[in-house]
Design a protein around this motif. Sequence first.
Motif, PDB file in Angstrom:
ATOM      1  N   HIS A 141      78.771  81.795  34.352  1.00  0.00           N
ATOM      2  CA  HIS A 141      78.306  82.901  33.520  1.00  0.00           C
ATOM      3  C   HIS A 141      78.276  82.592  32.024  1.00  0.00           C
ATOM      4  O   HIS A 141      78.062  83.501  31.214  1.00  0.00           O
ATOM      5  CB  HIS A 141      79.175  84.130  33.766  1.00  0.00           C
ATOM      6  CG  HIS A 141      79.188  84.573  35.196  1.00  0.00           C
ATOM      7  ND1 HIS A 141      78.054  85.023  35.831  1.00  0.00           N
ATOM      8  CD2 HIS A 141      80.177  84.599  36.120  1.00  0.00           C
ATOM      9  CE1 HIS A 141      78.342  85.328  37.084  1.00  0.00           C
ATOM     10  NE2 HIS A 141      79.622  85.080  37.288  1.00  0.00           N
ATOM     11  N   GLY A 142      78.457  81.360  31.660  1.00  0.00           N
ATOM     12  CA  GLY A 142      78.398  81.004  30.247  1.00  0.00           C
ATOM     13  C   GLY A 142      77.970  79.569  30.055  1.00  0.00           C
ATOM     14  O   GLY A 142      77.845  78.803  31.023  1.00  0.00           O
ATOM     15  N   ALA A 143      77.702  79.199  28.810  1.00  0.00           N
ATOM     16  CA  ALA A 143      77.349  77.816  28.503  1.00  0.00           C
ATOM     17  C   ALA A 143      78.531  76.904  28.832  1.00  0.00           C
ATOM     18  O   ALA A 143      79.702  77.286  28.678  1.00  0.00           O
ATOM     19  CB  ALA A 143      76.957  77.696  27.032  1.00  0.00           C
ATOM     20  N   SER A 144      78.253  75.699  29.279  1.00  0.00           N
ATOM     21  CA  SER A 144      79.300  74.807  29.786  1.00  0.00           C
ATOM     22  C   SER A 144      80.162  74.203  28.692  1.00  0.00           C
ATOM     23  O   SER A 144      81.371  74.029  28.877  1.00  0.00           O
ATOM     24  CB  SER A 144      78.663  73.676  30.606  1.00  0.00           C
ATOM     25  OG  SER A 144      77.950  74.187  31.698  1.00  0.00           O
ATOM     26  N   VAL A 145      79.568  73.864  27.548  1.00  0.00           N
ATOM     27  CA  VAL A 145      80.319  73.165  26.509  1.00  0.00           C
ATOM     28  C   VAL A 145      81.523  73.978  26.019  1.00  0.00           C
ATOM     29  O   VAL A 145      82.629  73.432  25.904  1.00  0.00           O
ATOM     30  CB  VAL A 145      79.389  72.769  25.350  1.00  0.00           C
ATOM     31  CG1 VAL A 145      80.189  72.250  24.158  1.00  0.00           C
ATOM     32  CG2 VAL A 145      78.395  71.697  25.813  1.00  0.00           C
ATOM     33  N   PRO A 146      81.384  75.279  25.724  1.00  0.00           N
ATOM     34  CA  PRO A 146      82.574  76.041  25.314  1.00  0.00           C
ATOM     35  C   PRO A 146      83.655  76.084  26.390  1.00  0.00           C
ATOM     36  O   PRO A 146      84.852  76.108  26.064  1.00  0.00           O
ATOM     37  CB  PRO A 146      82.019  77.439  25.031  1.00  0.00           C
ATOM     38  CG  PRO A 146      80.581  77.232  24.735  1.00  0.00           C
ATOM     39  CD  PRO A 146      80.164  76.096  25.623  1.00  0.00           C
ATOM     40  N   VAL A 147      83.269  76.096  27.668  1.00  0.00           N
ATOM     41  CA  VAL A 147      84.259  76.095  28.744  1.00  0.00           C
ATOM     42  C   VAL A 147      85.017  74.773  28.747  1.00  0.00           C
ATOM     43  O   VAL A 147      86.263  74.741  28.824  1.00  0.00           O
ATOM     44  CB  VAL A 147      83.594  76.337  30.109  1.00  0.00           C
ATOM     45  CG1 VAL A 147      84.648  76.355  31.216  1.00  0.00           C
ATOM     46  CG2 VAL A 147      82.822  77.651  30.110  1.00  0.00           C
ATOM     47  N   LEU A 148      84.308  73.668  28.662  1.00  0.00           N
ATOM     48  CA  LEU A 148      84.966  72.366  28.618  1.00  0.00           C
ATOM     49  C   LEU A 148      85.918  72.261  27.433  1.00  0.00           C
ATOM     50  O   LEU A 148      87.008  71.692  27.539  1.00  0.00           O
ATOM     51  CB  LEU A 148      83.914  71.259  28.519  1.00  0.00           C
ATOM     52  CG  LEU A 148      83.043  70.996  29.757  1.00  0.00           C
ATOM     53  CD1 LEU A 148      81.921  70.036  29.410  1.00  0.00           C
ATOM     54  CD2 LEU A 148      83.879  70.457  30.903  1.00  0.00           C
ATOM     55  N   ASP A 149      85.508  72.837  26.318  1.00  0.00           N
ATOM     56  CA  ASP A 149      86.318  72.733  25.107  1.00  0.00           C
ATOM     57  C   ASP A 149      87.614  73.529  25.199  1.00  0.00           C
ATOM     58  O   ASP A 149      88.539  73.280  24.427  1.00  0.00           O
ATOM     59  CB  ASP A 149      85.486  73.223  23.906  1.00  0.00           C
ATOM     60  CG  ASP A 149      86.082  72.811  22.580  1.00  0.00           C
ATOM     61  OD1 ASP A 149      86.165  71.589  22.333  1.00  0.00           O
ATOM     62  OD2 ASP A 149      86.478  73.701  21.793  1.00  0.00           O
TER      63      ASP A 149
END
Length: 258
Positions: free
Chosen positions: A172-180
């Motif tokens: 449900h969101g962009a992947s880069v912020p999750v990885l960060d």
Amino acid sequence: MTVHSPSPDLLTRSREPVYLQLATIFRRRIESGEWRQGERIPSLDALCRRFGVARMTMHNALSVLDGEGLVERSRGRGTFVKAACRARRPLTLPVTWGQAVAVGEQLGTEALLESTGSVRLPDELGMPCDAARADAYHFLRRLHRVEQRPFAIGEVYVEAQVFAREPEAFRHGASVPVLDRFPDMRVSAARQRLSIVAAGAESAAALALPVGAPVAELRRYACADGVIVYYARIEFPTEYVCLDFDLLDPGAQAGPAS
């Protein structure tokens, strides 16, 4: 300043209807300030003579701009520039990992397709990468929006074990912020490459563009412990492409990652 109109032969080189090509030419004149807000543009007959097209073709071209709210036609007075083109590039194209995180946090995400099991990375990533590949990845295709407007359509591969840690966040969101957000995961290498390509049927439909229209293709990967944990191929309208560099700044560097 003398402005030369394109020859009629130029308009026949594209498969796009002539009236849409003319609408693009006129939209660019408004955008550049050549045709200023409140000014009357040349008459229909004058434009027909200048571009060598029929009245109906020119009428259709101006109707496109009228529908976009850029011009206003008044019987007996002519056609006037009503408004400047809509604001362009509401988001800055990220050129660092931190900027990619910030941009990703601003995007709305709509899921289009998800793999039902593990998949492998594509054989060709479209950019140099010597990092190792994991055995399995989870695949997602999604549409991102900004202010309710389609911003980008993307295909994302997330290493399967990493995806399993926060599956709903990745969905449900962009992947880069999750990885960060993972405190125990340090992104040791990340790279992106920007190219201009022609929109295929799927991206054109998602982004409300004609098939074959130029789009910016961004390919990006991120590695942790020498393994690719994230790979994405993202397409977005070229209006969002703006590369701005201080040419006298000794710290500024430009490369294929843009």
